[in-house]
Design a protein around this motif. Structure first.
Motif, mmCIF file in Angstrom:
data_model
loop_
_atom_site.group_PDB
_atom_site.id
_atom_site.type_symbol
_atom_site.label_atom_id
_atom_site.label_comp_id
_atom_site.label_asym_id
_atom_site.label_seq_id
_atom_site.Cartn_x
_atom_site.Cartn_y
_atom_site.Cartn_z
ATOM 1 N N THR A 10 0.832 -1.198 0.000
ATOM 2 C CA THR A 10 0.000 0.000 0.000
ATOM 3 C C THR A 10 0.871 1.254 0.000
ATOM 4 O O THR A 10 2.082 1.214 0.274
ATOM 5 C CB THR A 10 -0.919 0.010 1.219
ATOM 6 N N PHE A 11 0.199 2.374 -0.283
ATOM 7 C CA PHE A 11 0.897 3.659 -0.233
ATOM 8 C C PHE A 11 1.331 3.996 1.197
ATOM 9 O O PHE A 11 2.328 4.681 1.403
ATOM 10 C CB PHE A 11 -0.008 4.764 -0.788
ATOM 11 N N GLY A 12 0.557 3.526 2.192
ATOM 12 C CA GLY A 12 0.941 3.777 3.577
ATOM 13 C C GLY A 12 2.242 3.089 3.944
ATOM 14 O O GLY A 12 3.110 3.677 4.608
ATOM 15 N N GLN A 13 2.408 1.822 3.494
ATOM 16 C CA GLN A 13 3.667 1.132 3.752
ATOM 17 C C GLN A 13 4.825 1.796 3.013
ATOM 18 O O GLN A 13 5.941 1.900 3.543
ATOM 19 C CB GLN A 13 3.531 -0.333 3.336
ATOM 20 N N GLN A 46 1.103 13.671 -9.062
ATOM 21 C CA GLN A 46 1.721 14.705 -9.899
ATOM 22 C C GLN A 46 0.996 16.033 -9.810
ATOM 23 O O GLN A 46 1.589 17.091 -10.056
ATOM 24 C CB GLN A 46 1.738 14.237 -11.349
ATOM 25 N N ASN A 47 -0.314 16.026 -9.469
ATOM 26 C CA ASN A 47 -1.086 17.264 -9.358
ATOM 27 C C ASN A 47 -1.094 17.844 -7.953
ATOM 28 O O ASN A 47 -1.770 18.835 -7.696
ATOM 29 C CB ASN A 47 -2.524 17.020 -9.815
ATOM 30 N N GLY A 48 -0.370 17.233 -7.029
ATOM 31 C CA GLY A 48 -0.361 17.699 -5.648
ATOM 32 C C GLY A 48 -1.448 17.087 -4.792
ATOM 33 O O GLY A 48 -1.535 17.390 -3.600
ATOM 34 N N GLY A 49 -2.325 16.254 -5.399
ATOM 35 C CA GLY A 49 -3.353 15.581 -4.624
ATOM 36 C C GLY A 49 -2.761 14.496 -3.745
ATOM 37 O O GLY A 49 -1.658 13.995 -3.976
ATOM 38 N N LYS A 50 -3.491 14.113 -2.713
ATOM 39 C CA LYS A 50 -2.988 13.165 -1.716
ATOM 40 C C LYS A 50 -3.380 11.745 -2.105
ATOM 41 O O LYS A 50 -4.526 11.468 -2.458
ATOM 42 C CB LYS A 50 -3.556 13.513 -0.339
ATOM 43 N N TRP A 51 -2.381 10.850 -2.036
ATOM 44 C CA TRP A 51 -2.664 9.440 -2.237
ATOM 45 C C TRP A 51 -3.313 8.878 -0.975
ATOM 46 O O TRP A 51 -2.867 9.146 0.133
ATOM 47 C CB TRP A 51 -1.366 8.668 -2.505
ATOM 48 N N HIS A 52 -4.361 8.080 -1.161
ATOM 49 C CA HIS A 52 -4.955 7.393 -0.017
ATOM 50 C C HIS A 52 -4.005 6.298 0.449
ATOM 51 O O HIS A 52 -3.593 5.442 -0.340
ATOM 52 C CB HIS A 52 -6.313 6.787 -0.389
ATOM 53 N N LEU A 53 -3.671 6.336 1.722
ATOM 54 C CA LEU A 53 -2.648 5.430 2.233
ATOM 55 C C LEU A 53 -3.071 3.976 2.219
ATOM 56 O O LEU A 53 -2.221 3.089 2.291
ATOM 57 C CB LEU A 53 -2.258 5.846 3.659
ATOM 58 N N ILE A 70 6.731 13.243 -2.241
ATOM 59 C CA ILE A 70 6.609 13.542 -0.814
ATOM 60 C C ILE A 70 6.765 15.038 -0.647
ATOM 61 O O ILE A 70 7.817 15.609 -0.959
ATOM 62 C CB ILE A 70 7.657 12.782 0.019
ATOM 63 N N LEU A 71 5.708 15.669 -0.148
ATOM 64 C CA LEU A 71 5.687 17.126 -0.002
ATOM 65 C C LEU A 71 5.568 17.490 1.469
ATOM 66 O O LEU A 71 4.983 16.751 2.264
ATOM 67 C CB LEU A 71 4.500 17.724 -0.772
ATOM 68 N N PRO A 72 6.127 18.644 1.881
ATOM 69 C CA PRO A 72 5.912 19.127 3.248
ATOM 70 C C PRO A 72 4.425 19.360 3.503
ATOM 71 O O PRO A 72 3.714 19.919 2.664
ATOM 72 C CB PRO A 72 6.716 20.431 3.311
ATOM 73 N N PHE A 73 3.972 18.932 4.665
ATOM 74 C CA PHE A 73 2.556 19.037 4.998
ATOM 75 C C PHE A 73 2.242 20.431 5.551
ATOM 76 O O PHE A 73 2.995 20.971 6.365
ATOM 77 C CB PHE A 73 2.185 17.977 6.040
ATOM 78 N N GLU A 80 -13.142 10.850 3.674
ATOM 79 C CA GLU A 80 -12.028 10.052 3.199
ATOM 80 C C GLU A 80 -10.753 10.880 3.129
ATOM 81 O O GLU A 80 -9.659 10.400 3.434
ATOM 82 C CB GLU A 80 -12.359 9.470 1.823
ATOM 83 N N GLU A 81 -10.882 12.148 2.722
ATOM 84 C CA GLU A 81 -9.705 13.011 2.659
ATOM 85 C C GLU A 81 -9.146 13.269 4.054
ATOM 86 O O GLU A 81 -7.937 13.280 4.264
ATOM 87 C CB GLU A 81 -10.065 14.340 1.979
ATOM 88 N N ILE A 82 -10.049 13.474 5.009
ATOM 89 C CA ILE A 82 -9.591 13.727 6.379
ATOM 90 C C ILE A 82 -8.913 12.498 6.952
ATOM 91 O O ILE A 82 -7.990 12.592 7.765
ATOM 92 C CB ILE A 82 -10.780 14.163 7.269
ATOM 93 N N ALA A 83 -9.334 11.306 6.504
ATOM 94 C CA ALA A 83 -8.722 10.074 7.009
ATOM 95 C C ALA A 83 -7.254 9.981 6.640
ATOM 96 O O ALA A 83 -6.485 9.270 7.285
ATOM 97 C CB ALA A 83 -9.470 8.863 6.463
ATOM 98 N N VAL A 84 -6.867 10.705 5.556
ATOM 99 C CA VAL A 84 -5.463 10.696 5.169
ATOM 100 C C VAL A 84 -4.597 11.271 6.275
ATOM 101 O O VAL A 84 -3.444 10.885 6.465
ATOM 102 C CB VAL A 84 -5.273 11.493 3.860
#
Length: 754
Positions: free
Chosen positions: A129-132, A153-160, A179-182, A206-210
């Motif tokens: 997974t993206f989280g691992q 590539q667009n700056g959107g967040k991958w679901h972990l 990997i971008l600074p949060f 779902e976005e907040i769960a990230v």
């Protein structure tokens, strides 16, 4: 003309030779080109064969899994295409058993402060997974997970929770992982979007769960930070031990105190020299001890041949220990109370009239705050008189029969180089002859202070004897407490330097804990996770106890005793408070050292073998808590039982706290079966057998079993992690393709060079 013809013929022959060489070179180049073409064809055929063999292997595995699924049965066909859904699930199950591996590239982009862009290629296995991947990236680049995010590539967040290989199958050419600074504002923006549009509420959740991974505390293990903290911590421990070494020399204190104990506690006296300090049993024994042991050792004024010592050599014990001031005689007394029996008994006689006899007149109980007497007695105007002195300074003396405060009946007898042995004996004799010890006496303390210049130490020697309501004198352990006078001296550079270094470390660790608490509150929104961490609690206790050490150390330097102390005095020096504070300082030293060493368990995860031990203890904590609760309940039952059965015959069980200690020693192998049997021939063997079987054979084995189960559980988890890490390191088909192409390229370069 002939020369020209010869020159033309030579030129023609050279041209013919050059043309021949050129044709040979062309032929050689054609051969090399042909060989390269054959090698490329062979490499492509090898790659095709490897790909075909891989596909054939996949097809074979799929066929085998589908065959196994068909053998188990398809199941009943229901409405709405349930049969088709089951077939799809079976095909997905078959495909999931095939180890499809991917290689992804991750880019670490700098924050607003600047920096260089970094990139790395990570190998991932099936269902990775993206989280691992994010956790592996943070460990690789030594990042703090709550401060970064995984973006496309667009700056959107991958679901972990998404699987990388599935996303790569959807968009194989556009899979970009960054990997971008949060930024903190992103959470509020997501929440606002969720509240503004009810249709997108689920997407917003779902976005907040990230961001849930940012709320983890404590943060994941960072080996570099933990190693740096360990180095600083070891430096602090070393400096702290050096500081303690400048404050106390335990070896010198031992020889100092043991030398005086040897003459006042072990010297024989009395008839046939059969008595010592520990055998004092009544008033006469104490009186004999004072005359034959105490006074002769206080006045060692003659040489071995009987010649009198000069005045500058008088007032010493064992030649080196100078008596300071004098000797203090201290006594605790109780009030007269009405006895709880009939004060008169009658006896009838046939030949005589009624005869009345007195049974008892007064009673004297145990010493306590309520029964303590404060009334003066004896010849108050003379030397035999005793008056109650309130709070002269000092600690509470703890005995077997009670606790005795500093307030008591006190008489100080001065000792100077001019004081003779006869003068001291005259004062002591007058005390004893005027009933200094009587029925109300419950404790006697004789104490004095000496100074040894060889050790540069002072020592307070205290003879402590309790008197029971039965009239028995019970001497307690002879107390010898060494102490030093703290005086500020710039020559003691190591002591002052280490003190200020400890203050600096104290400020550093205090600021570190404050920063961690603020960080925990910023990440989780509460201080509760920080307070529930055991290591934070231990570190806070270390900081507080170290503050006490610094405060007591400064207090001893500024105490009145340190400023007004002099060895030239005519009265007994009241040093009880000063000695008490100094002893508490040493106690804090001991507690601090234990906690500092115990905190090293925090750094055990740096070594995998030691990390297993710490995780084992934490895993067994719950089971051990219930076990200890059950153990304490049973233990209290046996303590009460021993007190009721053996308390009358054995001093070890006369009180519950004493019975608790002795039964605990029984668990360690220090048992005394014969004493129990002599005390009670019936209950002694029964009590001993039940206690030893239940606690030694059963409870201790249960304790070992709990730790063994926890170790097996932690060890199994470690083995599972090793298998997972080994699986991640397996090579993919693309890796082998790269290796084959690289090998052929190196071969071609080598042939061209040749």
């Amino acid at each position: 003309a002939e020369n020209k013809v010869k020159l033309i013929e030579e030129t023609r022959s050279k041209l013919f030779e050059a043309q021949t060489e050129l044709s040979d070179i062309d032929a050689y180049l054609n051969e090399i080109q042909h060989e390269e073409t054959v090698e490329e064809n062979e490499g492509s055929e090898l790659l095709k064969e490897s790909e075909q063999s891989g596909k054939k292997m996949e097809e074979v595995l799929v066929d085998k899994v589908l065959a196994l699924v068909k053998e188990r049965g398809v199941g009943a066909v229901g409405p709405n295409g349930k049969e088709q859904q089951k077939e799809e699930k079976k095909e997905d199950l078959a495909a999931s058993l095939i180890p499809v591996l991917e290689v992804v590239k991750v880019t670490l982009e700098p924050d607003s402060d600047g920096g260089n862009t970094k990139s790395a290629v990570f190998q991932v296995v099936r269902n990775y997974t993206f989280g691992q991947l994010f956790e592996d990236c943070c460990r690789f680049w030594d990042l703090f997970p709550p401060d970064f995010k995984l973006a496309n590539q667009n700056g959107g967040k991958w679901h972990l929770e998404l699987v990388i290989e599935k996303e790569a199958a959807k968009t194989p050419d556009t899979l970009v992982i960054r990997i971008l600074p949060f930024e903190e504002e992103e959470v509020e923006e997501v929440k606002k979007n969720g509240e503004g549009n009810e249709n997108d509420e689920d997407n917003a959740e779902e976005e907040i769960a990230v961001f849930d991974q940012r709320k983890q505390w404590p943060p994941p293990l960072n080996r570099k930070i933990l190693l740096r903290e360990l180095i600083i911590y070891i430096a602090f421990i070393i400096i702290y031990i050096v500081f303690i070494g400048t404050q106390r020399d335990t070896e010198s204190e031992y020889f100092f105190s043991n030398g005086l104990k040897s003459i006042f506690a072990e010297q024989n006296y009395g008839d046939f020299n059969t008595h010592t300090y520990n055998t004092i049993g009544n008033k006469e024994d104490l009186t004999t001890y004072i005359y034959e042991v105490l006074v002769p050792n206080l006045f060692d004024d003659t040489y071995w041949n009987g010649e009198e010592k000069p005045i500058n050599e008088k007032g010493f014990i064992l030649n080196y220990n100078k008596i300071i001031g004098g000797v203090q005689f201290k006594q605790h007394r109780v009030k007269k109370t009405q006895c709880q029996v009939n004060t008169r008994e009658t006896q009838h006689n046939a030949s005589n009239p009624l005869i009345k006899r007195y049974l008892v007149s007064d009673c004297y109980g145990l010493f306590s705050q309520s029964t303590a007497s404060k009334e003066s007695y004896g010849n108050v105007s003379g030397i035999a008189g005793f008056s109650f002195i309130k709070n002269p300074g000092g600690e509470t003396d703890t005995g077997i029969l009670g606790y005795y405060p500093s307030s008591a009946f006190i008489r100080n007898i001065t000792l100077t180089p001019l004081t003779t042995k006869e003068e001291f004996l005259e004062e002591v004799t007058e005390l004893l002859e005027n009933d200094w010890l009587d029925s109300q006496t419950r404790a006697v303390l004789i104490q004095f202070v000496v100074y040894n210049a060889n050790f540069d130490l002072n020592l307070q020697l205290k003879l402590f004897i309790e008197v029971t309501p039965a009239g028995e004198y019970q001497p307690r352990h002879l107390q010898a407490k060494a102490f030093r006078i703290f005086k500020f001296n710039f020559d003691v550079s190591l002591e002052i330097f280490s003190f200020f270094i400890i203050v600096g470390f104290l400020l550093y660790y205090g600021n570190t804990e404050y920063t961690q608490a603020r960080t925990c509150n910023r990440i989780t929104g509460s201080y509760k996770p920080y307070l529930l961490d055991v290591w934070n609690f231990i570190e806070a206790f270390i900081i507080i106890s170290t503050c006490w050490v610094v405060g007591l150390f400064a207090f001893l330097f500024t105490h009145n005793v340190a400023y007004k102390w002099t060895y030239f005095r005519n009265t007994y020096p009241e040093m009880q408070n000063y000695i008490y504070i100094q002893q508490r300082l040493y106690d804090l030293f001991a507690v601090n050292i234990f906690l500092l060493v115990f905190k090293l368990f925090k750094f055990f995860p740096l070594v995998p073998q030691l990390g297993i031990l710490s995780r084992m203890l934490s895993s067994a904590a719950g089971g051990l808590a219930y076990f200890l609760l059950m153990l304490v309940v049973l233990f209290i039952g046996f303590v009460v039982m021993a007190n009721m059965i053996f308390g009358v015959q054995l001093q070890e069980f006369t009180r519950l706290e004493k019975g608790f200690v002795y039964l605990y020693l029984y668990l360690l192998g220090n048992s005394d079966y014969e004493s129990l049997k002599i005390a009670d021939r019936t209950w002694g063997p029964i009590f001993f057998s039940i206690y030893m079987v239940l606690f030694v054979l059963v409870m201790l084995n249960v304790f070992v079993a709990i730790l063994n189960d926890a170790y097996d559980l932690v060890n199994a988890e470690e083995e599972k992690k090793k298998i997972v890490n080994k699986t991640r390191k397996q090579r993919s088909w693309k890796d082998y393709e790269v290796l084959v192409r690289r090998a052929f390229a190196n071969l071609r370069k080598k042939r061209k060079t040749d």
